[in-house]
Scaffold this motif. Structure first.
Motif, PDB file in Angstrom:
ATOM      1  N   UNK A 195      -3.594  -1.584  -0.308  1.00 22.10           N
ATOM      2  CA  UNK A 195      -3.596  -0.879   0.969  1.00 22.10           C
ATOM      3  C   UNK A 195      -4.038  -1.786   2.081  1.00 22.10           C
ATOM      4  N   UNK A 196      -5.153  -2.475   1.879  1.00 20.38           N
ATOM      5  CA  UNK A 196      -5.584  -3.429   3.052  1.00 20.38           C
ATOM      6  C   UNK A 196      -4.624  -4.331   3.206  1.00 20.38           C
ATOM      7  N   UNK A 197      -4.168  -5.125   2.200  1.00 20.83           N
ATOM      8  CA  UNK A 197      -3.351  -6.143   2.305  1.00 20.83           C
ATOM      9  C   UNK A 197      -1.810  -5.651   2.881  1.00 20.83           C
ATOM     10  N   UNK A 198      -1.669  -4.656   2.730  1.00 19.72           N
ATOM     11  CA  UNK A 198      -0.441  -4.008   3.475  1.00 19.72           C
ATOM     12  C   UNK A 198      -0.545  -3.967   5.018  1.00 19.72           C
ATOM     13  N   UNK A 199      -1.497  -3.456   5.223  1.00 20.16           N
ATOM     14  CA  UNK A 199      -2.027  -3.127   6.698  1.00 20.16           C
ATOM     15  C   UNK A 199      -2.107  -4.472   7.188  1.00 20.16           C
ATOM     16  N   UNK A 200      -2.860  -5.724   6.557  1.00 24.49           N
ATOM     17  CA  UNK A 200      -2.847  -6.793   7.292  1.00 24.49           C
ATOM     18  C   UNK A 200      -1.537  -7.578   7.159  1.00 24.49           C
ATOM     19  N   UNK A 227      -5.938   3.697  14.236  1.00 22.39           N
ATOM     20  CA  UNK A 227      -5.102   3.158  13.694  1.00 22.39           C
ATOM     21  C   UNK A 227      -4.426   4.360  12.698  1.00 22.39           C
ATOM     22  N   UNK A 228      -2.937   4.420  12.671  1.00 21.31           N
ATOM     23  CA  UNK A 228      -2.431   5.560  11.842  1.00 21.31           C
ATOM     24  C   UNK A 228      -1.101   4.841  10.693  1.00 21.31           C
ATOM     25  N   UNK A 229      -1.414   5.522   9.750  1.00 21.56           N
ATOM     26  CA  UNK A 229      -0.451   5.064   8.635  1.00 21.56           C
ATOM     27  C   UNK A 229       0.247   6.308   8.301  1.00 21.56           C
ATOM     28  N   UNK A 230       1.531   6.109   8.339  1.00 17.50           N
ATOM     29  CA  UNK A 230       2.635   7.239   7.990  1.00 17.50           C
ATOM     30  C   UNK A 230       3.575   6.939   6.878  1.00 17.50           C
ATOM     31  N   UNK A 231       3.286   7.835   5.854  1.00 16.23           N
ATOM     32  CA  UNK A 231       4.457   7.429   4.640  1.00 16.23           C
ATOM     33  C   UNK A 231       4.597   6.207   4.253  1.00 16.23           C
ATOM     34  N   UNK A 232       3.675   5.505   3.955  1.00 18.21           N
ATOM     35  CA  UNK A 232       3.485   4.043   3.534  1.00 18.21           C
ATOM     36  C   UNK A 232       3.699   3.914   2.008  1.00 18.21           C
ATOM     37  N   UNK A 233       4.910   3.262   1.746  1.00 17.12           N
ATOM     38  CA  UNK A 233       5.226   2.771   0.505  1.00 17.12           C
ATOM     39  C   UNK A 233       5.117   1.234   0.261  1.00 17.12           C
ATOM     40  N   UNK A 234       4.634   0.790  -0.776  1.00 15.58           N
ATOM     41  CA  UNK A 234       4.605  -0.615  -0.948  1.00 15.58           C
ATOM     42  C   UNK A 234       4.352  -1.232  -2.263  1.00 15.58           C
ATOM     43  N   UNK A 235       4.218  -2.469  -2.582  1.00 17.48           N
ATOM     44  CA  UNK A 235       4.140  -2.792  -4.051  1.00 17.48           C
ATOM     45  C   UNK A 235       4.158  -4.161  -4.037  1.00 17.48           C
ATOM     46  N   UNK A 236       4.565  -4.865  -5.249  1.00 17.85           N
ATOM     47  CA  UNK A 236       4.638  -6.195  -5.676  1.00 17.85           C
ATOM     48  C   UNK A 236       5.934  -6.459  -6.152  1.00 17.85           C
ATOM     49  N   UNK A 237       6.898  -7.188  -5.682  1.00 17.99           N
ATOM     50  CA  UNK A 237       8.285  -7.366  -6.118  1.00 17.99           C
ATOM     51  C   UNK A 237       9.072  -5.800  -6.403  1.00 17.99           C
ATOM     52  N   UNK A 238       9.282  -5.639  -7.588  1.00 17.22           N
ATOM     53  CA  UNK A 238       9.889  -4.164  -7.868  1.00 17.22           C
ATOM     54  C   UNK A 238       9.030  -3.231  -8.180  1.00 17.22           C
ATOM     55  N   UNK A 239       7.986  -3.453  -8.130  1.00 15.25           N
ATOM     56  CA  UNK A 239       6.775  -2.634  -8.861  1.00 15.25           C
ATOM     57  C   UNK A 239       6.164  -1.839  -7.666  1.00 15.25           C
ATOM     58  N   UNK A 240       6.244  -0.660  -7.584  1.00 20.03           N
ATOM     59  CA  UNK A 240       5.785   0.132  -6.602  1.00 20.03           C
ATOM     60  C   UNK A 240       4.160   0.494  -6.720  1.00 20.03           C
ATOM     61  N   UNK A 241       3.315   0.422  -5.835  1.00 19.19           N
ATOM     62  CA  UNK A 241       1.785   0.525  -5.903  1.00 19.19           C
ATOM     63  C   UNK A 241       1.256   1.862  -5.009  1.00 19.19           C
ATOM     64  N   UNK A 242       1.904   1.886  -3.926  1.00 23.92           N
ATOM     65  CA  UNK A 242       1.548   2.921  -2.901  1.00 23.92           C
ATOM     66  C   UNK A 242       2.731   3.761  -2.700  1.00 23.92           C
ATOM     67  N   UNK A 243       2.337   5.221  -2.881  1.00 18.60           N
ATOM     68  CA  UNK A 243       3.415   6.079  -2.482  1.00 18.60           C
ATOM     69  C   UNK A 243       2.879   7.053  -1.686  1.00 18.60           C
ATOM     70  N   UNK A 244       3.672   6.878  -0.422  1.00 21.63           N
ATOM     71  CA  UNK A 244       3.601   7.881   0.659  1.00 21.63           C
ATOM     72  C   UNK A 244       2.224   8.082   1.086  1.00 21.63           C
ATOM     73  N   UNK A 245       1.768   6.955   1.606  1.00 21.34           N
ATOM     74  CA  UNK A 245       0.110   7.160   2.000  1.00 21.34           C
ATOM     75  C   UNK A 245       0.111   7.128   3.548  1.00 21.34           C
ATOM     76  N   UNK A 246      -0.546   8.253   3.706  1.00 19.50           N
ATOM     77  CA  UNK A 246      -0.818   8.737   5.275  1.00 19.50           C
ATOM     78  C   UNK A 246      -2.020   8.852   5.733  1.00 19.50           C
ATOM     79  N   UNK A 247      -2.670   8.236   6.614  1.00 19.90           N
ATOM     80  CA  UNK A 247      -4.041   8.370   7.062  1.00 19.90           C
ATOM     81  C   UNK A 247      -4.184   8.055   8.416  1.00 19.90           C
TER      82      UNK A 247
END
Ligand SMILES: Nc1ncnc2c1ncn2[C@@H]1O[C@H](COP(=O)(O)OP(=O)(O)OP(=O)(O)O)[C@@H](O)[C@H]1O
Ligand SMILES: [Mg+2]
Length: 233
Positions: free
Chosen positions: A42-47, A1-21
């Protein structure tokens, strides 16, 4: 699996910033980090349970960015959520059936029999309500439920949370045996860094929603930052 430059969060609140692995097939990779770092996010975003705001996800040669949670289960990705989250007022066996993307599929493949062979204690308690299980049994149920869909990759969110030390050993022995027997790819989130480094070949450190360190488990064990902040040495 590859994660590239992931940004995610809840509503307008950013939680993950540019996560790659990345995780190779059949590899076990751990993500460690303090409370609130964004590990579960992170896991919930991947799922597919938390929507990503940008970035790309690849699994098994497919671009799975934006794929729905049930479709991700079909593609072979399973999430065992923090605390297991069983349906408390349902029996063990009904909880397991809920892990399948189609009831017919479960009946056809005999996967429940296989799981009961791996987890004999769940078999003994098949008709018991999930709320009456011990902490260790509940975690076994959560892992078994994740396996009902026969995933290629399983994501475990703190499988040792709240368990007594002897139960933690037992859960980890089980995870290790399962991984080897089923040839699973494992993405492990764990507060207990010793266990994480023992099971995983590589490890990423997530702090404040960013990956700040990565390396082999051996390298991590030798790192001053890890020793001081994660191993309490
Ligand atoms: N549903 C939600 N809505 C809004 N904010 C959330 C939601 N879930 C989590 N958060 C926030 O996102 C941040 C990251 O939470 P997350 O659960 O991913 O952390 P974690 O690294 O898993 O922590 P822990 O080790 O305590 O489980 C926290 O600040 C948390 O309050
Ligand atoms: Mg968490």
């Amino acid at each position: 699996m590859q994660v590239k430059g992931l940004h995610s969060g809840y509503g307008k609140v950013p939680i993950l910033h540019d996560v790659s692995f990345h995780i190779d097939e059949r590899e076990t990779v751990a993500v460690i980090g303090p409370n609130g770092a964004g590990k579960s996010t992170l896991l919930k975003t991947i799922a597919g349970l938390v929507k990503l705001t940008s970035g790309e996800l690849y699994f098994d040669g497919h671009n799975i960015t934006g794929t729905s949670p049930d479709q991700l289960v079909r593609l072979g990705i399973a999430l065992v959520p923090e605390g297991g989250r069983p349906f408390a007022n349902m029996s063990v066996i009904d909880n397991l059936r809920m892990g399948a993307y189609s009831k017919r599929e479960v009946l056809k493949t005999g996967v429940l029999d296989e799981l009961f062979e791996i987890f004999p204690r769940l078999k003994e308690r098949a008709k018991q309500m999930a709320r009456t299980l011990s902490g260790g049994e509940r975690q076994m149920l959560a892992i078994a439920r994740g396996l009902v869909s026969r995933p290629k990759m399983i994501m475990l969110d703190e499988p040792s949370l709240g368990l007594a030390p002897n139960l933690v050993d037992e859960i980890y022995e089980k995870i290790c045996a399962l991984r080897n027997e089923l040839g699973l790819t494992v993405l492990l989130i764990e507060q207990n860094t010793n266990y994480a480094l023992e099971l995983a070949s590589r490890c990423y450190v997530l702090e404040n929603g960013r990956i700040v360190m990565e390396g082999s488990s051996a390298e991590m064990s030798g790192s001053e930052h890890i020793k001081k902040h994660y191993l309490g040495l």
